[in-house]
Design a protein around this motif. Structure first.
Motif, PDB file in Angstrom:
ATOM      1  N   ALA A   1      -3.238   5.886   0.757  1.00 27.42           N
ATOM      2  CA  ALA A   1      -2.412   6.629   1.727  1.00 27.42           C
ATOM      3  C   ALA A   1      -3.226   6.926   2.884  1.00 27.42           C
ATOM      4  O   ALA A   1      -4.160   7.466   2.871  1.00 27.42           O
ATOM      5  N   GLY A   2      -2.930   6.359   4.002  1.00 31.30           N
ATOM      6  CA  GLY A   2      -3.523   6.711   5.483  1.00 31.30           C
ATOM      7  C   GLY A   2      -4.607   5.810   5.662  1.00 31.30           C
ATOM      8  O   GLY A   2      -5.205   5.715   6.636  1.00 31.30           O
TER       9      GLY A   2
ATOM     10  N   PRO B   1       0.798  -1.116   0.048  1.00 31.43           N
ATOM     11  CA  PRO B   1       0.002  -0.024   0.100  1.00 31.43           C
ATOM     12  C   PRO B   1       1.026   1.258   0.022  1.00 31.43           C
ATOM     13  O   PRO B   1       2.013   1.234   0.354  1.00 31.43           O
ATOM     14  N   SER B   2       0.236   2.403  -0.312  1.00 28.27           N
ATOM     15  CA  SER B   2       0.726   3.675  -0.352  1.00 28.27           C
ATOM     16  C   SER B   2       1.478   4.140   0.930  1.00 28.27           C
ATOM     17  O   SER B   2       0.872   3.653   2.035  1.00 28.27           O
ATOM     18  N   ASP B   3       2.288   5.036   1.163  1.00 28.58           N
ATOM     19  CA  ASP B   3       2.695   5.342   2.531  1.00 28.58           C
ATOM     20  C   ASP B   3       1.732   6.290   2.976  1.00 28.58           C
ATOM     21  O   ASP B   3       1.019   7.154   2.208  1.00 28.58           O
ATOM     22  N   PRO B   4       1.462   6.418   4.212  1.00 33.72           N
ATOM     23  CA  PRO B   4       0.671   7.480   4.710  1.00 33.72           C
ATOM     24  C   PRO B   4       0.985   8.973   4.174  1.00 33.72           C
ATOM     25  O   PRO B   4       2.374   8.993   3.880  1.00 33.72           O
ATOM     26  N   PRO B   5       0.093   9.725   4.177  1.00 33.76           N
ATOM     27  CA  PRO B   5       0.426  11.286   3.563  1.00 33.76           C
ATOM     28  C   PRO B   5       1.502  11.802   3.986  1.00 33.76           C
ATOM     29  O   PRO B   5       2.169  12.607   3.444  1.00 33.76           O
ATOM     30  N   GLN B   6       1.800  11.911   5.563  1.00 35.60           N
ATOM     31  CA  GLN B   6       2.894  12.673   6.015  1.00 35.60           C
ATOM     32  C   GLN B   6       4.174  12.001   5.926  1.00 35.60           C
ATOM     33  O   GLN B   6       5.184  12.778   6.556  1.00 35.60           O
TER      34      GLN B   6
END
Length: 199
Positions: free
Chosen positions: A85-86, A34-39
């Motif tokens: 993300a998130g 999965p994509s990394d969290p936004p921060q």
């Protein structure tokens, strides 16, 4: 590496009144994740996307091109997780990353009557003594947790040549897979899936 028993330490990490139902030592499966969290800061790339990035990644694993990494992972291992993300899968995967990245740590999944926990051990050694193992257990901490209500499904099944891949699906539509080495039994992963499914 010897088999380390984390169950006693995990009973110390749960909340008062919370009951431990199942534990399993596992690793996040290899593949597209999965994509990394936004921060999260992403490494900057100096180019090399697409086919050329994938070829460079195969020729020299020390070179890092995000697009190339994803292509190589998809071809070699398939998809190991999905999520925006998130999402639950995104934050779980990010929380599990060792710091620094060269650190060897065990990932330990635990299901209680209230939560899904993803724990990381203290640093582990390839050739460990009893003292090294005790330090790894003592350093175990909860890296990520969520109420059981956010888990939509969990099951163990085949993926390519591995018959022991645990897929945890979350109510937000994201999912993440965990595996154990081929030589290790899949029973602990099946116990995690069964505990999450409420059987």
């Amino acid at each position: 590496m010897t088999e380390i028993d984390y169950r006693e330490r995990l009973t110390q990490l749960v909340e008062p009144g919370e009951r431990l139902l199942a534990t399993a030592r596992a690793e996040v499966a290899q593949g597209v994740l999965p994509s990394d969290p936004p921060q999260v800061e992403r490494p900057t790339s100096t180019g090399g996307g697409g086919v050329s990035g994938a070829l460079l990644n195969l020729l020299s694993p020390l070179l890092h091109f995000p697009v190339g990494d994803r292509i190589v992972d998809r071809i070699a291992y398939g998809v190991a997780g999905r999520g925006a993300a998130g999402s639950s899968a995104s934050t779980l995967h990010h929380a599990r990353r060792p710091v620094p990245p060269t650190t060897l740590q065990d990932t330990v999944l635990a299901v209680t009557d209230q939560r899904l926990l993803v724990c990381v051990s203290g640093p582990v050694q390839l050739w460990s003594s009893r003292v090294d193992d005790e330090r790894a257990v003592a350093g175990t901490r909860v890296a990520w947790s969520a109420p059981r209500a956010v888990v939509a499904d969990a099951r163990v099944g085949w993926h390519r040549l591995n018959p022991k891949r645990l897929r945890i699906e979350f109510t937000d539509g994201s999912w993440l897979a965990f595996t154990v080495p081929i030589a290790e039994p899949g029973k602990p992963l099946r116990e995690i899936a069964s505990a999450l499914a409420g059987h």
